[in-house]
Design a protein around this motif. Structure first.
Motif, PDB file in Angstrom:
ATOM      1  N   PRO A  86     -64.500  46.420 189.980  1.00 55.90           N
ATOM      2  CA  PRO A  86     -64.697  46.503 188.524  1.00 55.90           C
ATOM      3  C   PRO A  86     -64.693  47.951 188.020  1.00 55.90           C
ATOM      4  O   PRO A  86     -64.135  48.239 186.967  1.00 55.90           O
ATOM      5  N   GLU A  87     -65.278  48.853 188.803  1.00 52.53           N
ATOM      6  CA  GLU A  87     -65.313  50.262 188.391  1.00 52.53           C
ATOM      7  C   GLU A  87     -63.906  50.858 188.345  1.00 52.53           C
ATOM      8  O   GLU A  87     -63.566  51.592 187.415  1.00 52.53           O
ATOM      9  N   LEU A  88     -63.092  50.531 189.331  1.00 46.59           N
ATOM     10  CA  LEU A  88     -61.724  51.037 189.355  1.00 46.59           C
ATOM     11  C   LEU A  88     -60.906  50.409 188.225  1.00 46.59           C
ATOM     12  O   LEU A  88     -60.113  51.090 187.568  1.00 46.59           O
ATOM     13  N   ALA A  89     -61.120  49.128 187.961  1.00 51.10           N
ATOM     14  CA  ALA A  89     -60.417  48.469 186.856  1.00 51.10           C
ATOM     15  C   ALA A  89     -60.795  49.121 185.527  1.00 51.10           C
ATOM     16  O   ALA A  89     -59.933  49.338 184.674  1.00 51.10           O
ATOM     17  N   GLU A  90     -62.061  49.448 185.354  1.00 48.81           N
ATOM     18  CA  GLU A  90     -62.486  50.122 184.120  1.00 48.81           C
ATOM     19  C   GLU A  90     -61.827  51.489 183.999  1.00 48.81           C
ATOM     20  O   GLU A  90     -61.398  51.889 182.911  1.00 48.81           O
ATOM     21  N   LEU A  91     -61.732  52.202 185.111  1.00 47.39           N
ATOM     22  CA  LEU A  91     -61.074  53.508 185.093  1.00 47.39           C
ATOM     23  C   LEU A  91     -59.604  53.357 184.705  1.00 47.39           C
ATOM     24  O   LEU A  91     -59.102  54.072 183.835  1.00 47.39           O
ATOM     25  N   TRP A  92     -58.914  52.417 185.338  1.00 48.07           N
ATOM     26  CA  TRP A  92     -57.499  52.215 185.033  1.00 48.07           C
ATOM     27  C   TRP A  92     -57.314  51.792 183.577  1.00 48.07           C
ATOM     28  O   TRP A  92     -56.395  52.243 182.909  1.00 48.07           O
ATOM     29  N   ALA A  93     -58.174  50.903 183.080  1.00 45.25           N
ATOM     30  CA  ALA A  93     -58.063  50.473 181.680  1.00 45.25           C
ATOM     31  C   ALA A  93     -58.247  51.660 180.740  1.00 45.25           C
ATOM     32  O   ALA A  93     -57.529  51.786 179.747  1.00 45.25           O
ATOM     33  N   SER A  94     -59.164  52.542 181.078  1.00 43.12           N
ATOM     34  CA  SER A  94     -59.402  53.714 180.220  1.00 43.12           C
ATOM     35  C   SER A  94     -58.268  54.719 180.304  1.00 43.12           C
ATOM     36  O   SER A  94     -58.095  55.545 179.414  1.00 43.12           O
ATOM     37  N   GLN A  95     -57.461  54.649 181.361  1.00 38.68           N
ATOM     38  CA  GLN A  95     -56.355  55.584 181.560  1.00 38.68           C
ATOM     39  C   GLN A  95     -54.985  54.968 181.244  1.00 38.68           C
ATOM     40  O   GLN A  95     -53.964  55.592 181.492  1.00 38.68           O
ATOM     41  N   ALA A  96     -54.972  53.777 180.671  1.00 39.74           N
ATOM     42  CA  ALA A  96     -53.699  53.091 180.413  1.00 39.74           C
ATOM     43  C   ALA A  96     -52.764  53.942 179.552  1.00 39.74           C
ATOM     44  O   ALA A  96     -51.567  53.973 179.797  1.00 39.74           O
ATOM     45  N   GLY A  97     -53.290  54.592 178.565  1.00 39.88           N
ATOM     46  CA  GLY A  97     -52.483  55.520 177.775  1.00 39.88           C
ATOM     47  C   GLY A  97     -51.709  54.921 176.623  1.00 39.88           C
ATOM     48  O   GLY A  97     -51.531  55.569 175.604  1.00 39.88           O
ATOM     49  N   ASN A  98     -51.241  53.693 176.764  1.00 42.12           N
ATOM     50  CA  ASN A  98     -50.527  53.043 175.665  1.00 42.12           C
ATOM     51  C   ASN A  98     -50.526  51.530 175.880  1.00 42.12           C
ATOM     52  O   ASN A  98     -50.922  51.029 176.925  1.00 42.12           O
ATOM     53  N   GLN A  99     -50.065  50.830 174.862  1.00 43.45           N
ATOM     54  CA  GLN A  99     -50.082  49.372 174.878  1.00 43.45           C
ATOM     55  C   GLN A  99     -49.270  48.784 176.026  1.00 43.45           C
ATOM     56  O   GLN A  99     -49.701  47.823 176.674  1.00 43.45           O
TER      57      GLN A  99
END
Length: 192
Positions: A86-99
């Motif tokens: 979950p922590e890594l998923a949150e990091l990736w979601a915060s780093q998505a950058g665009n839609q």
């Protein structure tokens, strides 16, 4: 091990250069989709590359670090869902950058994470548009799969989605509307 990952990364990036689609890349730039590098490579070609490499945590992590469209998408395709905490998923979601990347991450990876429903509900109530897009897209997929939710969670989703329908961000509204339509199918299938 690290050297092997770096060699794979180098080979993949070299391959991207050979596969470049300048017309697609230019079209994305004109539509406001910006990346440090965008080779304009289509999803079918990226899926083919992902199939060649298989699931690979180390390579996916390195690909995700690159601000290159194709690297981010490929990372979502080869990251083993079982390794995505979950922590890594949150990091990736915060780093998505665009839609586009938020949607790819939700569809290719996040929907397959164990207990992702809790995370998706958290994302839809966040103030971050890309997290909300991830959350709504994950929930839409979970509704299609028939994932069990508590009545409280379903009420929370419905309240958040209704609020999102008046959001100023058209991408959030679209993701919420899509999730709401999947929710309606879910309700019909489960006689709720």
């Amino acid at each position: 091990m690290e050297q092997d990952v770096q060699e794979k990364l180098r080979r993949i990036k070299s391959r991207f250069r050979l596969m470049m689609n300048g017309v697609a890349s230019q079209s994305m730039r004109e539509k406001g989709v910006t990346y440090k590098i965008n080779w304009g490579i289509g999803l079918p070609e990226l899926k083919g590359i992902a199939a060649e490499y298989g699931k690979d945590y180390g390579l996916a992590a390195e690909l995700w670090k690159e601000d290159i469209r194709e690297c981010k998408i490929l990372a979502t395709l080869i990251m083993p869902a079982g390794c995505m905490t979950p922590e890594l998923a949150e990091l990736w979601a915060s780093q998505a950058g665009n839609q586009e990347i938020a949607e790819m991450a939700a569809f290719n990876l996040f929907q397959h994470i164990d207990n992702v429903d809790r995370l998706a509900l958290k994302w839809i109530s966040s103030g971050d548009a890309l997290e909300q897009i991830c959350g709504y897209n994950v929930l839409a997929r979970l509704f299609l799969k028939g994932t069990a939710f508590t009545a409280r969670d379903l009420n929370e989703f419905a309240d958040q989605a209704q609020a999102a329908m008046s959001d100023g961000n058209v991408s959030v509204r679209h993701a919420a509307a899509n999730a709401l339509s999947r929710y309606e199918l879910f309700k019909q299938a489960n006689s709720l």
